[in-house]
Design a protein around this motif. Structure first.
Motif, PDB file in Angstrom:
ATOM      1  N   THR A 124    -145.158  13.675 -43.836  1.00 28.07           N
ATOM      2  CA  THR A 124    -145.030  13.934 -42.408  1.00 28.07           C
ATOM      3  C   THR A 124    -143.644  13.473 -41.982  1.00 28.07           C
ATOM      4  OG1 THR A 124    -147.397  13.547 -42.146  1.00 28.07           O
ATOM      5  CG2 THR A 124    -146.046  13.496 -40.139  1.00 28.07           C
ATOM      6  N   GLU A 125    -142.902  14.387 -41.346  1.00 29.07           N
ATOM      7  CA  GLU A 125    -141.539  14.022 -40.923  1.00 29.07           C
ATOM      8  C   GLU A 125    -141.492  13.770 -39.423  1.00 29.07           C
ATOM      9  OE1 GLU A 125    -139.273  15.726 -38.911  1.00 29.07           O
ATOM     10  OE2 GLU A 125    -140.401  17.572 -38.581  1.00 29.07           O
ATOM     11  N   PHE A 126    -140.729  12.780 -39.048  1.00 30.20           N
ATOM     12  CA  PHE A 126    -140.444  12.472 -37.642  1.00 30.20           C
ATOM     13  C   PHE A 126    -138.927  12.506 -37.508  1.00 30.20           C
ATOM     14  CE2 PHE A 126    -144.468  10.621 -38.678  1.00 30.20           C
ATOM     15  CZ  PHE A 126    -145.243  10.743 -37.540  1.00 30.20           C
ATOM     16  N   HIS A 127    -138.457  13.079 -36.423  1.00 30.05           N
ATOM     17  CA  HIS A 127    -137.006  13.117 -36.262  1.00 30.05           C
ATOM     18  C   HIS A 127    -136.589  12.803 -34.839  1.00 30.05           C
ATOM     19  CE1 HIS A 127    -138.325  17.321 -35.483  1.00 30.05           C
ATOM     20  NE2 HIS A 127    -137.416  17.267 -34.517  1.00 30.05           N
ATOM     21  N   ILE A 128    -135.421  12.247 -34.725  1.00 28.68           N
ATOM     22  CA  ILE A 128    -134.849  11.950 -33.411  1.00 28.68           C
ATOM     23  C   ILE A 128    -133.387  12.387 -33.401  1.00 28.68           C
ATOM     24  CG2 ILE A 128    -136.380  10.043 -32.754  1.00 28.68           C
ATOM     25  CD1 ILE A 128    -134.234   8.096 -33.782  1.00 28.68           C
ATOM     26  N   GLU A 173    -140.878   6.697 -29.417  1.00 26.93           N
ATOM     27  CA  GLU A 173    -142.164   6.424 -30.066  1.00 26.93           C
ATOM     28  C   GLU A 173    -142.904   7.759 -30.127  1.00 26.93           C
ATOM     29  OE1 GLU A 173    -144.173   2.693 -28.859  1.00 26.93           O
ATOM     30  OE2 GLU A 173    -145.902   3.984 -28.528  1.00 26.93           O
ATOM     31  N   THR A 174    -143.106   8.267 -31.320  1.00 26.63           N
ATOM     32  CA  THR A 174    -143.743   9.580 -31.489  1.00 26.63           C
ATOM     33  C   THR A 174    -144.993   9.452 -32.354  1.00 26.63           C
ATOM     34  OG1 THR A 174    -141.641  10.743 -31.257  1.00 26.63           O
ATOM     35  CG2 THR A 174    -143.401  11.929 -32.362  1.00 26.63           C
ATOM     36  N   VAL A 175    -146.016  10.210 -31.973  1.00 29.90           N
ATOM     37  CA  VAL A 175    -147.284  10.179 -32.715  1.00 29.90           C
ATOM     38  C   VAL A 175    -147.603  11.579 -33.228  1.00 29.90           C
ATOM     39  CG1 VAL A 175    -149.746   9.649 -32.596  1.00 29.90           C
ATOM     40  CG2 VAL A 175    -148.125   8.330 -31.208  1.00 29.90           C
ATOM     41  N   GLN A 176    -148.011  11.662 -34.483  1.00 25.20           N
ATOM     42  CA  GLN A 176    -148.490  12.925 -35.049  1.00 25.20           C
ATOM     43  C   GLN A 176    -149.876  12.661 -35.630  1.00 25.20           C
ATOM     44  OE1 GLN A 176    -146.966  16.371 -35.541  1.00 25.20           O
ATOM     45  NE2 GLN A 176    -149.184  16.451 -35.665  1.00 25.20           N
ATOM     46  N   LYS A 229    -140.993  19.037 -46.466  1.00 25.40           N
ATOM     47  CA  LYS A 229    -140.750  17.840 -45.646  1.00 25.40           C
ATOM     48  C   LYS A 229    -140.093  16.714 -46.445  1.00 25.40           C
ATOM     49  CE  LYS A 229    -143.158  20.062 -42.529  1.00 25.40           C
ATOM     50  NZ  LYS A 229    -142.421  20.994 -41.665  1.00 25.40           N
ATOM     51  N   GLU A 273    -134.143  13.032 -28.091  1.00 22.91           N
ATOM     52  CA  GLU A 273    -135.099  14.118 -28.341  1.00 22.91           C
ATOM     53  C   GLU A 273    -135.808  13.827 -29.655  1.00 22.91           C
ATOM     54  OE1 GLU A 273    -132.482  17.480 -28.311  1.00 22.91           O
ATOM     55  OE2 GLU A 273    -132.244  17.433 -26.121  1.00 22.91           O
ATOM     56  N   SER A 274    -137.088  14.189 -29.718  1.00 21.65           N
ATOM     57  CA  SER A 274    -137.837  13.865 -30.937  1.00 21.65           C
ATOM     58  C   SER A 274    -138.818  14.975 -31.297  1.00 21.65           C
ATOM     59  CB  SER A 274    -138.594  12.551 -30.742  1.00 21.65           C
ATOM     60  OG  SER A 274    -139.582  12.694 -29.749  1.00 21.65           O
ATOM     61  N   GLY A 275    -139.311  14.917 -32.508  1.00 22.02           N
ATOM     62  CA  GLY A 275    -140.298  15.884 -32.969  1.00 22.02           C
ATOM     63  C   GLY A 275    -140.940  15.388 -34.252  1.00 22.02           C
ATOM     64  N   ALA A 276    -141.943  16.115 -34.704  1.00 17.94           N
ATOM     65  CA  ALA A 276    -142.637  15.736 -35.934  1.00 17.94           C
ATOM     66  C   ALA A 276    -143.367  16.947 -36.488  1.00 17.94           C
ATOM     67  CB  ALA A 276    -143.625  14.606 -35.664  1.00 17.94           C
ATOM     68  N   SER A 277    -143.599  16.939 -37.789  1.00 17.63           N
ATOM     69  CA  SER A 277    -144.394  17.981 -38.434  1.00 17.63           C
ATOM     70  C   SER A 277    -144.871  17.425 -39.767  1.00 17.63           C
ATOM     71  CB  SER A 277    -143.570  19.257 -38.635  1.00 17.63           C
ATOM     72  OG  SER A 277    -142.448  18.999 -39.455  1.00 17.63           O
ATOM     73  N   SER A 278    -145.883  18.086 -40.338  1.00 14.20           N
ATOM     74  CA  SER A 278    -146.491  17.533 -41.548  1.00 14.20           C
ATOM     75  C   SER A 278    -146.897  18.627 -42.514  1.00 14.20           C
ATOM     76  CB  SER A 278    -147.727  16.707 -41.156  1.00 14.20           C
ATOM     77  OG  SER A 278    -148.332  16.141 -42.296  1.00 14.20           O
ATOM     78  N   ALA A 285    -147.710  16.960 -31.915  1.00 15.07           N
ATOM     79  CA  ALA A 285    -147.112  15.633 -31.871  1.00 15.07           C
ATOM     80  C   ALA A 285    -146.811  15.297 -30.414  1.00 15.07           C
ATOM     81  CB  ALA A 285    -145.840  15.609 -32.697  1.00 15.07           C
ATOM     82  N   PHE A 286    -146.829  14.047 -30.077  1.00 16.67           N
ATOM     83  CA  PHE A 286    -146.474  13.645 -28.722  1.00 16.67           C
ATOM     84  C   PHE A 286    -145.670  12.363 -28.752  1.00 16.67           C
ATOM     85  CE2 PHE A 286    -150.742  12.057 -29.670  1.00 16.67           C
ATOM     86  CZ  PHE A 286    -150.637  10.709 -29.391  1.00 16.67           C
ATOM     87  N   LYS A 287    -144.889  12.180 -27.706  1.00 16.69           N
ATOM     88  CA  LYS A 287    -144.184  10.913 -27.595  1.00 16.69           C
ATOM     89  C   LYS A 287    -144.801  10.122 -26.460  1.00 16.69           C
ATOM     90  CE  LYS A 287    -140.246  12.037 -24.599  1.00 16.69           C
ATOM     91  NZ  LYS A 287    -138.770  12.073 -24.516  1.00 16.69           N
TER      92      LYS A 287
END
Lengths: 85, 160
Positions: free
Chosen positions: B126-130, B113-116, B67, A19-24, A32-34
């Protein structure tokens, strides 16, 4: 390997349940998308069910990929799509 | 003779006046205020440049508001949520992609693979988490950050 996280190599671990996520702190111009690579037998509904727990959310995936998916019933193995998080 | 003397006196007086005027001018010039010191060099512009990666910090905990990583880590436990905090400078619309991979000998498996997409107006985090409900396999991992499709930074870590 492929972008879905599923290793094509038998002795490598399976990462398909990651599972993944992102924020800024900056303004986020889009969710955000995977990235996900379509596999044989996939449909947007099946992907939505797996990712969101609701097959009816297929439209969310379709709308995020309108630049590459013109018909939601026509997706192809190997095609890389965005899955909004 | 008297006339010559008068001319000489007049000439002397004129020369004297000229000299005094010149001296005064010189004094005025010398007394002119010193030019202002050159401005100190400007700090590096971290706003009006395209977005670039300043640093990546890995951690298992971040501050949700700032963040920022609680502490930098390069080793994680099997049940950790793994965060990659990407600090950037610059401004503009930017797609930041983070690619997580697992490495075993010569073999590589893609983890995620995540895009923000962001619109930065200066320094940003900008934080990315898995996370993996079934637990992370022990081994070596790598996270690579791309800015607008170009690789910007790579960092390795392990799950023990």
């Amino acid at each position: 390997m492929n972008a879905s996280g599923k290793s094509t190599d038998g002795d490598m671990p399976d990462f398909s349940d990651v599972e993944s996520g992102a924020s800024s702190t900056a303004k986020e111009t889009a969710s955000a998308f995977k990235m996900y690579t379509i596999k044989s037998g996939d449909s947007l509904s099946k992907i939505a069910k797996r990712e969101y727990g609701n097959a009816n959310d297929w439209r969310k995936i379709f709308e995020a990929n309108q630049d590459t998916i013109k018909n939601p019933d026509k997706i192809f193995p190997g095609q890389e799509i965005k899955i909004p998080l | 003779m008297k006339i010559m003397t008068q001319i000489s006196v007049a000439a002397f007086a004129a020369a004297l006046v000229f000299s005094l005027t010149a001296c005064k001018k010189k004094e005025e010039t010398a007394a002119a205020p010193a030019p202002a010191p050159a401005a100190a060099p400007a700090a590096p512009d971290v706003i009006n440049v395209p977005v670039s990666v300043k640093q990546i910090t890995l951690s298992n905990k971040i501050d949700e508001t700032t963040k920022q990583a609680a502490m930098a880590m390069d080793s994680f436990a099997a049940n950790d949520t793994i965060y990659a905090v990407v600090d950037t400078i610059g401004s503009g619309k930017t797609a930041i992609k983070v690619q997580w991979t697992y490495h075993k000998g010569e073999k590589t498996a893609q983890v995620n693979e995540t895009v923000q997409e962001i619109e930065a107006t200066g320094p940003a985090s900008t934080e990315f988490h898995i996370s993996k409900p079934s637990g992370w396999p022990v081994g070596d991992y790598q996270v690579e950050v791309f800015v607008n499709g170009t690789s910007a930074s790579v960092q390795k870590f392990a799950v023990k």
